[in-house]
Design a protein around this motif. Sequence first.
Motif, PDB file in Angstrom:
ATOM      1  N   THR A   1       0.924  -1.402  -0.038  1.00 46.42           N
ATOM      2  CA  THR A   1       0.016   0.032  -0.102  1.00 46.42           C
ATOM      3  C   THR A   1       0.823   1.211  -0.039  1.00 46.42           C
ATOM      4  OG1 THR A   1      -0.025   0.079   2.249  1.00 46.42           O
ATOM      5  CG2 THR A   1      -2.037  -1.011   1.192  1.00 46.42           C
ATOM      6  N   SER A   2       0.336   2.231  -0.529  1.00 48.60           N
ATOM      7  CA  SER A   2       1.234   3.523  -0.533  1.00 48.60           C
ATOM      8  C   SER A   2       1.468   4.002   0.717  1.00 48.60           C
ATOM      9  CB  SER A   2       0.413   4.537  -1.307  1.00 48.60           C
ATOM     10  OG  SER A   2      -0.805   4.931  -0.981  1.00 48.60           O
ATOM     11  N   SER A   3       0.762   3.808   1.791  1.00 48.62           N
ATOM     12  CA  SER A   3       0.877   4.380   2.916  1.00 48.62           C
ATOM     13  C   SER A   3       2.179   3.712   3.571  1.00 48.62           C
ATOM     14  CB  SER A   3      -0.338   4.239   3.992  1.00 48.62           C
ATOM     15  OG  SER A   3      -0.744   2.968   4.201  1.00 48.62           O
ATOM     16  N   CYS A   4       2.727   2.709   3.090  1.00 47.21           N
ATOM     17  CA  CYS A   4       4.106   2.314   3.855  1.00 47.21           C
ATOM     18  C   CYS A   4       5.253   3.128   3.612  1.00 47.21           C
ATOM     19  CB  CYS A   4       4.105   0.837   3.158  1.00 47.21           C
ATOM     20  SG  CYS A   4       5.791   0.088   3.585  1.00 47.21           S
ATOM     21  N   CYS A   5       5.259   3.624   2.463  1.00 50.92           N
ATOM     22  CA  CYS A   5       6.424   4.686   2.374  1.00 50.92           C
ATOM     23  C   CYS A   5       5.733   6.153   2.307  1.00 50.92           C
ATOM     24  CB  CYS A   5       6.991   4.460   1.124  1.00 50.92           C
ATOM     25  SG  CYS A   5       7.666   2.775   0.960  1.00 50.92           S
ATOM     26  N   THR A   6       4.731   6.555   1.641  1.00 51.83           N
ATOM     27  CA  THR A   6       4.022   7.649   1.455  1.00 51.83           C
ATOM     28  C   THR A   6       2.587   7.512   1.736  1.00 51.83           C
ATOM     29  OG1 THR A   6       4.035   7.710  -0.751  1.00 51.83           O
ATOM     30  CG2 THR A   6       6.057   8.546   0.150  1.00 51.83           C
ATOM     31  N   PRO A   7       1.908   8.128   2.467  1.00 51.58           N
ATOM     32  CA  PRO A   7       0.427   8.055   2.520  1.00 51.58           C
ATOM     33  C   PRO A   7      -0.276   8.844   1.457  1.00 51.58           C
ATOM     34  CG  PRO A   7       1.129   9.458   4.116  1.00 51.58           C
ATOM     35  CD  PRO A   7       2.481   8.850   3.764  1.00 51.58           C
ATOM     36  N   GLY A   8      -1.416   8.588   1.002  1.00 43.77           N
ATOM     37  CA  GLY A   8      -2.107   9.250  -0.088  1.00 43.77           C
ATOM     38  C   GLY A   8      -3.461   9.563   0.204  1.00 43.77           C
ATOM     39  N   HIS A   9      -4.041  10.091  -0.588  1.00 46.52           N
ATOM     40  CA  HIS A   9      -5.281  10.299  -0.432  1.00 46.52           C
ATOM     41  C   HIS A   9      -6.393   9.352  -0.788  1.00 46.52           C
ATOM     42  CE1 HIS A   9      -4.704  14.815  -1.740  1.00 46.52           C
ATOM     43  NE2 HIS A   9      -4.593  14.781  -0.369  1.00 46.52           N
ATOM     44  N   ASP A  10      -5.759   8.113  -0.677  1.00 45.61           N
ATOM     45  CA  ASP A  10      -6.761   7.023  -0.513  1.00 45.61           C
ATOM     46  C   ASP A  10      -6.482   6.180   0.713  1.00 45.61           C
ATOM     47  OD1 ASP A  10      -4.170   6.110  -1.092  1.00 45.61           O
ATOM     48  OD2 ASP A  10      -4.532   4.631  -2.446  1.00 45.61           O
ATOM     49  N   SER A  11      -5.675   6.857   1.400  1.00 45.76           N
ATOM     50  CA  SER A  11      -5.284   6.496   2.759  1.00 45.76           C
ATOM     51  C   SER A  11      -6.229   6.842   3.824  1.00 45.76           C
ATOM     52  CB  SER A  11      -3.721   6.906   3.426  1.00 45.76           C
ATOM     53  OG  SER A  11      -2.950   6.436   2.497  1.00 45.76           O
ATOM     54  N   PRO A  12      -6.969   5.823   4.808  1.00 47.95           N
ATOM     55  CA  PRO A  12      -7.772   6.221   6.173  1.00 47.95           C
ATOM     56  C   PRO A  12      -6.653   7.242   6.961  1.00 47.95           C
ATOM     57  CG  PRO A  12      -7.441   3.749   5.799  1.00 47.95           C
ATOM     58  CD  PRO A  12      -6.198   4.440   4.913  1.00 47.95           C
ATOM     59  N   ALA A  13      -7.386   8.289   7.299  1.00 54.03           N
ATOM     60  CA  ALA A  13      -6.554   9.317   7.778  1.00 54.03           C
ATOM     61  C   ALA A  13      -7.455  10.169   9.119  1.00 54.03           C
ATOM     62  CB  ALA A  13      -6.158  10.555   7.000  1.00 54.03           C
ATOM     63  N   GLY A  14      -7.848   9.037   9.932  1.00 57.55           N
ATOM     64  CA  GLY A  14      -8.254   9.614  11.168  1.00 57.55           C
ATOM     65  C   GLY A  14      -9.698  10.420  10.729  1.00 57.55           C
ATOM     66  N   ALA A  15      -9.571  11.696  11.306  1.00 56.94           N
ATOM     67  CA  ALA A  15     -10.684  12.734  11.158  1.00 56.94           C
ATOM     68  C   ALA A  15     -10.653  13.566   9.982  1.00 56.94           C
ATOM     69  CB  ALA A  15     -10.891  13.697  12.340  1.00 56.94           C
ATOM     70  N   VAL A  16      -9.721  13.082   8.907  1.00 51.26           N
ATOM     71  CA  VAL A  16      -9.599  14.019   7.862  1.00 51.26           C
ATOM     72  C   VAL A  16     -10.876  13.476   6.827  1.00 51.26           C
ATOM     73  CG1 VAL A  16      -8.313  14.291   5.762  1.00 51.26           C
ATOM     74  CG2 VAL A  16      -7.195  14.310   7.913  1.00 51.26           C
ATOM     75  N   THR A  17     -11.463  14.390   6.269  1.00 50.71           N
ATOM     76  CA  THR A  17     -12.616  14.042   5.437  1.00 50.71           C
ATOM     77  C   THR A  17     -12.200  14.959   4.172  1.00 50.71           C
ATOM     78  OG1 THR A  17     -14.348  13.982   7.046  1.00 50.71           O
ATOM     79  CG2 THR A  17     -15.136  14.286   4.723  1.00 50.71           C
ATOM     80  N   LEU A  18     -12.152  14.017   2.922  1.00 48.71           N
ATOM     81  CA  LEU A  18     -11.888  14.759   1.524  1.00 48.71           C
ATOM     82  C   LEU A  18     -13.167  15.260   1.040  1.00 48.71           C
ATOM     83  CD1 LEU A  18      -8.900  12.450   0.169  1.00 48.71           C
ATOM     84  CD2 LEU A  18      -8.785  14.606   1.461  1.00 48.71           C
ATOM     85  N   LEU A  19     -13.272  16.265   0.463  1.00 47.86           N
ATOM     86  CA  LEU A  19     -14.522  16.929   0.055  1.00 47.86           C
ATOM     87  C   LEU A  19     -14.537  16.669  -1.588  1.00 47.86           C
ATOM     88  CD1 LEU A  19     -14.936  20.117   2.057  1.00 47.86           C
ATOM     89  CD2 LEU A  19     -16.156  17.590   2.407  1.00 47.86           C
ATOM     90  N   GLY A  20     -13.695  15.878  -2.003  1.00 49.20           N
ATOM     91  CA  GLY A  20     -13.618  15.582  -3.473  1.00 49.20           C
ATOM     92  C   GLY A  20     -12.398  16.498  -4.086  1.00 49.20           C
ATOM     93  N   ALA A  21     -11.698  15.884  -5.307  1.00 46.00           N
ATOM     94  CA  ALA A  21     -10.576  16.521  -5.457  1.00 46.00           C
ATOM     95  C   ALA A  21     -10.595  17.757  -6.162  1.00 46.00           C
ATOM     96  CB  ALA A  21      -9.892  15.389  -6.635  1.00 46.00           C
ATOM     97  N   PRO A  22      -9.758  18.544  -5.975  1.00 50.30           N
ATOM     98  CA  PRO A  22      -9.774  19.956  -6.235  1.00 50.30           C
ATOM     99  C   PRO A  22      -9.744  19.984  -7.790  1.00 50.30           C
ATOM    100  CG  PRO A  22      -7.465  19.344  -5.518  1.00 50.30           C
ATOM    101  CD  PRO A  22      -8.497  18.493  -5.077  1.00 50.30           C
ATOM    102  N   VAL A  23     -10.140  21.082  -8.688  1.00 55.36           N
ATOM    103  CA  VAL A  23     -10.294  21.132 -10.000  1.00 55.36           C
ATOM    104  C   VAL A  23      -9.205  21.964 -10.254  1.00 55.36           C
ATOM    105  CG1 VAL A  23     -11.460  21.906 -12.034  1.00 55.36           C
ATOM    106  CG2 VAL A  23     -12.642  20.697 -10.123  1.00 55.36           C
ATOM    107  N   LEU A  24      -7.917  21.503 -10.925  1.00 55.70           N
ATOM    108  CA  LEU A  24      -6.849  22.329 -10.879  1.00 55.70           C
ATOM    109  C   LEU A  24      -6.913  23.022 -12.406  1.00 55.70           C
ATOM    110  CD1 LEU A  24      -4.057  20.043  -9.964  1.00 55.70           C
ATOM    111  CD2 LEU A  24      -4.892  21.893  -8.500  1.00 55.70           C
ATOM    112  N   ALA A  25      -6.774  24.293 -12.148  1.00 54.34           N
ATOM    113  CA  ALA A  25      -6.618  25.122 -13.600  1.00 54.34           C
ATOM    114  C   ALA A  25      -5.325  25.007 -14.240  1.00 54.34           C
ATOM    115  CB  ALA A  25      -6.850  26.708 -13.302  1.00 54.34           C
TER     116      ALA A  25
END
Length: 299
Positions: A2-26
């Motif tokens: 899993t990516s969290s072994c070396c680097t956590p990612g936005h697919d990692s469970p992160a406690g109270a963190v809630t992702l509101l959807g990916a940002p739209v990058l200009a």
Amino acid sequence: MTSSCCTPGHDSPAGAVTLLGAPVLAEPALAAPRAVRGLLDLPGGRFLMGTEDADGFPADGEGPVREVAVDPFRIAPTTVTNAQYATFVKATGHVTEAEEFGFSFVFAGLLAQELAATAPPVAGVPWWRAVSGASWKHPEGPGSSVTTRQNHPVVHVSWNDARAYCSWSGTRLPGEAEWEYAARGGLEQRRYPWGDELAPGGRTLLNIWRGDFPGTHTGPHLGTVPVKSYRPNGHGLYNAVGNVWEWCEDPFAPGHDSRTMRGGSFLCHDSYCNRYRVAARSSNTPDSSTSNIGFRVAA
């Protein structure tokens, strides 16, 4: 793996963190193509890629060893620095994904005590914390800065952020085969860019964790070091292993969205992640960023 072994990612469970959807990058406001000065010209050719080393991780796809052909290409001797990335941001107004999300992942040992106690830990790897306000400009969150780290590698940049820099600078991310060819420095099937021994003659040749991970670090410095620390390899690359993970262009596996990272980082330790070998691989989602991921450019 899993990516969290070396680097956590936005697919990692992160406690109270809630992702509101990916940002739209200009799209970045592109300047005229500007090839980065000082790229190394490598002749390419055929080399043996991968490893079947007993210390490797077969599940990561490090093997089998296979002969691969690489066309001539150019690659930067160092990872992109904070100063270089600041120039890009000033020219384009680019906002990184960490800034859009409002947080990034930071190793707890780098944080001020109060912040380390309150930032949500990542499930399974509590030494990683989701820190509000952490970004390339504020690597350890609010109150930190890169003012005294202009020649350190930029971190908290996603794969998408790295590609935006490449578009602006007239470069690209290296392919994974190109990266390994360059990192090997002309040595055939060696474990490190300088040979098979981690510390020949007792010399320190890379920036990795020293001591008992994650509790006790006995090295001279915790965190990144300047991009030209230690001696370059046979092709002229500095810090090809250790210091920061480096994004490559390629997917980690066919059909996967995650992108490959190579080289390991200052957090690697042989007790859990000896991925500071030239054949080692890891991955993360293209929108993820941490305090130990950077990139170098190619052309």
